[in-house]
Enzyme design. Structure first.
Site, PDB file in Angstrom:
ATOM      1  N   GLY A 165       0.914  -1.238   0.011  1.00 41.85           N
ATOM      2  CA  GLY A 165      -0.082   0.081   0.052  1.00 41.85           C
ATOM      3  C   GLY A 165       1.109   1.218  -0.131  1.00 41.85           C
ATOM      4  O   GLY A 165       0.307   2.270  -0.313  1.00 41.85           O
ATOM      5  N   GLY A 168      -6.389  -5.766  35.464  1.00 39.59           N
ATOM      6  CA  GLY A 168      -6.774  -6.814  34.629  1.00 39.59           C
ATOM      7  C   GLY A 168      -7.936  -6.540  33.673  1.00 39.59           C
ATOM      8  O   GLY A 168      -8.286  -7.112  32.481  1.00 39.59           O
ATOM      9  N   GLU A 207      -3.642   4.858   5.359  1.00 40.82           N
ATOM     10  CA  GLU A 207      -3.330   6.548   4.882  1.00 40.82           C
ATOM     11  C   GLU A 207      -1.941   6.702   5.152  1.00 40.82           C
ATOM     12  O   GLU A 207      -1.707   8.068   5.549  1.00 40.82           O
ATOM     13  CB  GLU A 207      -4.363   7.058   5.741  1.00 40.82           C
ATOM     14  CG  GLU A 207      -5.771   6.891   5.787  1.00 40.82           C
ATOM     15  CD  GLU A 207      -6.613   6.952   4.342  1.00 40.82           C
ATOM     16  OE1 GLU A 207      -5.784   7.191   3.359  1.00 40.82           O
ATOM     17  OE2 GLU A 207      -7.783   6.448   4.117  1.00 40.82           O
TER      18      GLU A 207
END
Ligand code: TGC
Length: 396
Positions: A149, A352, A375
């Protein structure tokens, strides 16, 4: 679903120290409020369920459209012509609920609609933009390919002229909303360089397949697209789009929205951590009374506040038509990176329970890892900045 009392306590405490709302104009605050209402009343109550079930709640599209948020920064053609800063504030509020919904608004408004608005003919704008603003047609933006990309110049998808038509062949990957879209803006190599085409998704040879197995953006859709000799008339070519400058100009719009949006995920993480810090007791006192927790909260506040001020600065520059792509890279690189750190620190304050869907922060962290990659990755934006500083392009 996140305990709303906890969230409210965190919000009140945060706004007592840093109040973004006070920096916005009344018009910008009105837009912000519209998005906040959708985020809190329509998205937040169902987002954990949708994330768990990998479900894009398409019935929210007309709700978002009814508030005018789709293509809100485009002028005319059924769009509101709002300021870039107002649009940024909307992105922040939506991403405070989930990055997937900010992504939807980005793909529709900043990518698909802006490609047509910036580079299309009057006929194309009149045909598509009003229906896309109304949410009647969902759009997608098909640039990225499976082989990588970061370098769109290497795209393999081709469009070949055949009489009055173009025949498009290739494949695209990570294309948001493609399987529910009615129209795709497809970028392809031609004899004259990269060109953009408006492709109805019911065209023969067009197939969009949702990518499965995602551990981020699960309440949103990203697809593989196959283009197998898809034929469109020359009237569907974006006449003004010549070369990669055209899709990059749309990426600028989407990257700008991310600068703001990432701070929404950061704010939501900070708010729940702050709410928990003042209400949960260990060793006989609230954990927010311990120096280690206060130190984390202070670090989170610093980066959130700086990130929002950076977004606002870029928004004001964009509204003054003074924003350049390098400055957007500063914002995208910094704000996503810092939002991830803020969510991580929030998780540690929640203990947790922070890894469960009782709290939104692990979802934000996972989503933000996707946002950091799409992007323009951290690495790409670093290289853009390196080029601006040295005058030497390291990616050539
Ligand atoms: P180069 O390829 O040589 O430049 C070509 C032309 O583009 C111009 N340009 C820009 N114009 C406007 N805004 C920008 N930000 C621009 N960046 C480049 C450039 O001036 C040139 O114009 P011209 O007229 O002289 O031909 O590119 P470069 O060498 O300038 O830049 C290289 C690099 C690495 C910066 C660029 O390739 C880049 O930004 N790569 C990252 C691409 C990226 O972000 N890909 C991910 C997109 S996400 C996606 O596709 C999925 S859609 C989202 C969804 O559906 O969810």
């Amino acid at each position: 679903m996140t305990d709303l009392t906890l969230l409210a306590r965190g919000r009140e405490a945060l706004s007592g120290v840093f109040n973004l709302d006070a920096l916005l104009t009344p018009d910008e605050r009105e837009w912000q409020q519209r998005a906040r209402s959708i985020a809190e009343e329509r998205i937040a109550p169902v987002i954990e369920e949708d994330f768990e079930n990998r479900h894009f709640r398409e019935e929210l599209v007309p709700v978002i459209a009814a508030e005018g948020l789709l293509g809100m920064h485009i002028s005319g053609y059924g769009c509101a012509g709002a300021s870039a800063t107002a649009y940024g504030a909307v992105c922040l509020e939506l991403e405070a609920a989930d990055s997937g919904w900010r992504t939807f608004v980005s793909v529709q408004g900043s990518l698909a609609m802006s490609a047509i608005a910036k580079w299309g003919s009057e006929e194309q704008k009149n045909e598509w933009l009003p229906r896309m603003a109304a949410g009647e047609v969902i759009g997608c933006f098909a640039l990225t390919e499976p082989d990588g990309g970061s370098d769109p110049a290497a795209m393999r998808t081709v469009a070949v002229r055949d009489g009055d038509d173009w025949v498009i062949t290739g494949s695209k990957r990570w294309i948001g909303l493609a399987s529910v879209a009615g129209v795709a803006v497809v970028w392809a190599q031609t004899e004259d360089g990269v060109r953009g085409f408006i492709v109805p998704t019911d065209s023969h040879g067009f197939t969009a397949t949702p990518i499965t197995g995602k551990l981020a953006m699960r309440a949103s859709i990203q697809c593989d697209i196959a283009l197998d000799g898809v034929r469109v008339p020359d009237a569907n070519r974006l006449p003004e789009a010549k070369g990669l400058r055209a899709p990059f100009s749309c990426l600028n719009e989407a990257r700008y929205g991310i600068v703001w949006g990432a701070m929404g995920a950061a704010r939501n993480s900070l708010e729940v951590a702050l709410g928990r810090a003042v209400s949960r007791e260990v060793f006989g006192s609230p954990i927010g009374g311990f120096q280690t927790t206060q130190n984390k909260l202070a670090e989170m506040l610093l980066e959130y506040e700086k990130g929002v001020l950076l977004a606002l600065h870029l928004g004001r520059k964009k509204d003054a038509h003074e924003l350049d792509p390098t400055q957007i890279s500063v914002g995208k690189l910094n704000n996503v990176r810092e939002a991830i750190k803020i969510a991580g620190m929030a998780r540690s304050i929640l203990g947790g329970d922070g890894v469960t869907d009782e709290f939104p922060v692990m979802r934000h962290m996972a989503n933000l890892e996707a946002v950091r990659t799409y992007e323009g990755t951290d690495e790409i934006h670093s290289l853009v900045l390196g080029r601006a500083l040295t005058g030497i392009a390291a990616f050539k």
